[in-house]
Design a protein around this motif. Sequence first.
Motif, PDB file in Angstrom:
ATOM      1  N   ALA A 225      37.057  39.959  50.183  1.00 17.57           N
ATOM      2  CA  ALA A 225      36.965  39.380  48.841  1.00 17.57           C
ATOM      3  C   ALA A 225      38.351  39.295  48.195  1.00 17.57           C
ATOM      4  O   ALA A 225      38.676  38.302  47.537  1.00 17.57           O
ATOM      5  CB  ALA A 225      36.012  40.199  47.978  1.00 17.57           C
ATOM      6  N   ASP A 226      39.179  40.316  48.385  1.00 22.97           N
ATOM      7  CA  ASP A 226      40.535  40.297  47.813  1.00 22.97           C
ATOM      8  C   ASP A 226      41.378  39.172  48.412  1.00 22.97           C
ATOM      9  O   ASP A 226      42.123  38.502  47.706  1.00 22.97           O
ATOM     10  CB  ASP A 226      41.242  41.633  48.056  1.00 22.97           C
ATOM     11  CG  ASP A 226      40.662  42.766  47.229  1.00 22.97           C
ATOM     12  OD1 ASP A 226      39.936  42.483  46.248  1.00 22.97           O
ATOM     13  OD2 ASP A 226      40.942  43.929  47.560  1.00 22.97           O
TER      14      ASP A 226
ATOM     15  N   GLN B   1      40.341  35.786  46.949  1.00 17.70           N
ATOM     16  CA  GLN B   1      40.924  35.590  45.623  1.00 17.70           C
ATOM     17  C   GLN B   1      42.405  35.241  45.711  1.00 17.70           C
ATOM     18  O   GLN B   1      42.876  34.340  45.018  1.00 17.70           O
ATOM     19  CB  GLN B   1      40.741  36.830  44.764  1.00 17.70           C
ATOM     20  CG  GLN B   1      39.345  37.014  44.258  1.00 17.70           C
ATOM     21  CD  GLN B   1      39.208  38.237  43.372  1.00 17.70           C
ATOM     22  OE1 GLN B   1      40.146  39.004  43.185  1.00 17.70           O
ATOM     23  NE2 GLN B   1      38.025  38.423  42.832  1.00 17.70           N
ATOM     24  N   LYS B   2      43.134  35.921  46.559  1.00 15.86           N
ATOM     25  CA  LYS B   2      44.566  35.651  46.725  1.00 15.86           C
ATOM     26  C   LYS B   2      44.787  34.227  47.225  1.00 15.86           C
ATOM     27  O   LYS B   2      45.644  33.501  46.711  1.00 15.86           O
ATOM     28  CB  LYS B   2      45.168  36.668  47.711  1.00 15.86           C
ATOM     29  CG  LYS B   2      46.551  36.347  48.206  1.00 15.86           C
ATOM     30  CD  LYS B   2      47.608  36.957  47.341  1.00 15.86           C
ATOM     31  CE  LYS B   2      48.986  36.864  47.944  1.00 15.86           C
ATOM     32  NZ  LYS B   2      49.629  35.572  47.830  1.00 15.86           N
TER      33      LYS B   2
ATOM     34  N   ASP C 245      45.982  44.167  40.917  1.00 18.68           N
ATOM     35  CA  ASP C 245      44.949  45.105  40.461  1.00 18.68           C
ATOM     36  C   ASP C 245      44.149  44.560  39.282  1.00 18.68           C
ATOM     37  O   ASP C 245      43.044  45.028  39.006  1.00 18.68           O
ATOM     38  CB  ASP C 245      45.561  46.451  40.061  1.00 18.68           C
ATOM     39  CG  ASP C 245      46.085  47.232  41.255  1.00 18.68           C
ATOM     40  OD1 ASP C 245      45.738  46.885  42.405  1.00 18.68           O
ATOM     41  OD2 ASP C 245      46.849  48.199  41.039  1.00 18.68           O
ATOM     42  N   TYR C 246      44.703  43.600  38.580  1.00 19.02           N
ATOM     43  CA  TYR C 246      44.059  43.053  37.384  1.00 19.02           C
ATOM     44  C   TYR C 246      43.470  41.661  37.593  1.00 19.02           C
ATOM     45  O   TYR C 246      43.029  41.032  36.632  1.00 19.02           O
ATOM     46  CB  TYR C 246      45.045  43.042  36.215  1.00 19.02           C
ATOM     47  CG  TYR C 246      45.543  44.413  35.883  1.00 19.02           C
ATOM     48  CD1 TYR C 246      44.695  45.363  35.320  1.00 19.02           C
ATOM     49  CD2 TYR C 246      46.848  44.793  36.174  1.00 19.02           C
ATOM     50  CE1 TYR C 246      45.133  46.633  35.037  1.00 19.02           C
ATOM     51  CE2 TYR C 246      47.297  46.064  35.893  1.00 19.02           C
ATOM     52  CZ  TYR C 246      46.440  46.982  35.326  1.00 19.02           C
ATOM     53  OH  TYR C 246      46.876  48.248  35.061  1.00 19.02           O
ATOM     54  N   VAL C 247      43.493  41.203  38.818  1.00 19.70           N
ATOM     55  CA  VAL C 247      42.944  39.883  39.118  1.00 19.70           C
ATOM     56  C   VAL C 247      41.479  40.027  39.510  1.00 19.70           C
ATOM     57  O   VAL C 247      41.109  40.878  40.302  1.00 19.70           O
ATOM     58  CB  VAL C 247      43.726  39.197  40.262  1.00 19.70           C
ATOM     59  CG1 VAL C 247      43.050  37.909  40.675  1.00 19.70           C
ATOM     60  CG2 VAL C 247      45.161  38.928  39.838  1.00 19.70           C
ATOM     61  N   ASN C 248      40.639  39.202  38.903  1.00 19.82           N
ATOM     62  CA  ASN C 248      39.224  39.131  39.268  1.00 19.82           C
ATOM     63  C   ASN C 248      38.755  37.698  38.988  1.00 19.82           C
ATOM     64  O   ASN C 248      39.495  36.893  38.439  1.00 19.82           O
ATOM     65  CB  ASN C 248      38.393  40.171  38.505  1.00 19.82           C
ATOM     66  CG  ASN C 248      38.529  40.013  37.004  1.00 19.82           C
ATOM     67  OD1 ASN C 248      38.524  38.917  36.474  1.00 19.82           O
ATOM     68  ND2 ASN C 248      38.667  41.130  36.304  1.00 19.82           N
ATOM     69  N   TRP C 249      37.524  37.411  39.392  1.00 18.00           N
ATOM     70  CA  TRP C 249      37.039  36.038  39.207  1.00 18.00           C
ATOM     71  C   TRP C 249      36.927  35.674  37.733  1.00 18.00           C
ATOM     72  O   TRP C 249      37.119  34.511  37.367  1.00 18.00           O
ATOM     73  CB  TRP C 249      35.710  35.827  39.935  1.00 18.00           C
ATOM     74  CG  TRP C 249      35.895  35.687  41.405  1.00 18.00           C
ATOM     75  CD1 TRP C 249      35.525  36.573  42.374  1.00 18.00           C
ATOM     76  CD2 TRP C 249      36.532  34.600  42.092  1.00 18.00           C
ATOM     77  NE1 TRP C 249      35.893  36.105  43.617  1.00 18.00           N
ATOM     78  CE2 TRP C 249      36.503  34.895  43.470  1.00 18.00           C
ATOM     79  CE3 TRP C 249      37.113  33.411  41.681  1.00 18.00           C
ATOM     80  CZ2 TRP C 249      37.038  34.041  44.438  1.00 18.00           C
ATOM     81  CZ3 TRP C 249      37.651  32.558  42.639  1.00 18.00           C
ATOM     82  CH2 TRP C 249      37.607  32.872  44.000  1.00 18.00           C
TER      83      TRP C 249
ATOM     84  N   ARG D  12      38.998  36.486  35.343  1.00 22.41           N
ATOM     85  CA  ARG D  12      40.330  36.063  34.926  1.00 22.41           C
ATOM     86  C   ARG D  12      40.697  34.718  35.555  1.00 22.41           C
ATOM     87  O   ARG D  12      41.304  33.855  34.922  1.00 22.41           O
ATOM     88  CB  ARG D  12      41.350  37.121  35.318  1.00 22.41           C
ATOM     89  CG  ARG D  12      42.699  36.856  34.704  1.00 22.41           C
ATOM     90  CD  ARG D  12      43.554  38.065  34.753  1.00 22.41           C
ATOM     91  NE  ARG D  12      43.135  38.953  33.668  1.00 22.41           N
ATOM     92  CZ  ARG D  12      43.920  39.861  33.120  1.00 22.41           C
ATOM     93  NH1 ARG D  12      45.134  40.021  33.550  1.00 22.41           N
ATOM     94  NH2 ARG D  12      43.483  40.627  32.156  1.00 22.41           N
TER      95      ARG D  12
ATOM     96  N   SER E 148      31.864  40.604  45.308  1.00 21.44           N
ATOM     97  CA  SER E 148      33.163  40.008  44.976  1.00 21.44           C
ATOM     98  C   SER E 148      33.316  39.700  43.488  1.00 21.44           C
ATOM     99  O   SER E 148      34.420  39.491  43.026  1.00 21.44           O
ATOM    100  CB  SER E 148      33.379  38.721  45.769  1.00 21.44           C
ATOM    101  OG  SER E 148      32.516  37.702  45.288  1.00 21.44           O
ATOM    102  N   GLY E 149      32.207  39.612  42.779  1.00 15.28           N
ATOM    103  CA  GLY E 149      32.271  39.253  41.372  1.00 15.28           C
ATOM    104  C   GLY E 149      32.249  37.765  41.127  1.00 15.28           C
ATOM    105  O   GLY E 149      32.307  37.316  39.994  1.00 15.28           O
TER     106      GLY E 149
END
Length: 128
Positions: free
Chosen positions: A64-65, A68-69, A90-94, A96, A126-127
Amino acid sequence: MKAKHFCGRESEFDVLDDFAKGKKSGFTYLRGRRRVGKSWLLKEFQKRHKGFCFYFTGSADETADRVQKRFIDEWCVATKQNMLREIHPDYVNWGRIFGDITRFASQTKKTTLLFDEVQWLAKGMSGF
């Protein structure tokens, strides 16, 4: 604009064109059996689409990481903006990521997103 070389896919292109030309935000999905050309249809639509159209596909063998990357990298190249790259991982999520998409869309006349293989984007908590 009908194209005979799309092997009977004119009606699918027409539906996607009509949806993308809509005045409001919306969501639609494309489904079908495996190996019938859904991904091809989305990629061809992206080529024909007038305006900003971003295509992204999930991958079964990515964490999942990593998805996102890869999304952030491809999004930043497509939009020519690096805001998401400047955020600590560390502060990246779907949430954001979609916030940035919303910000971009509000500054752009029309934004079309094409997500392919969504089951791989949304895997493993994964969100997405």
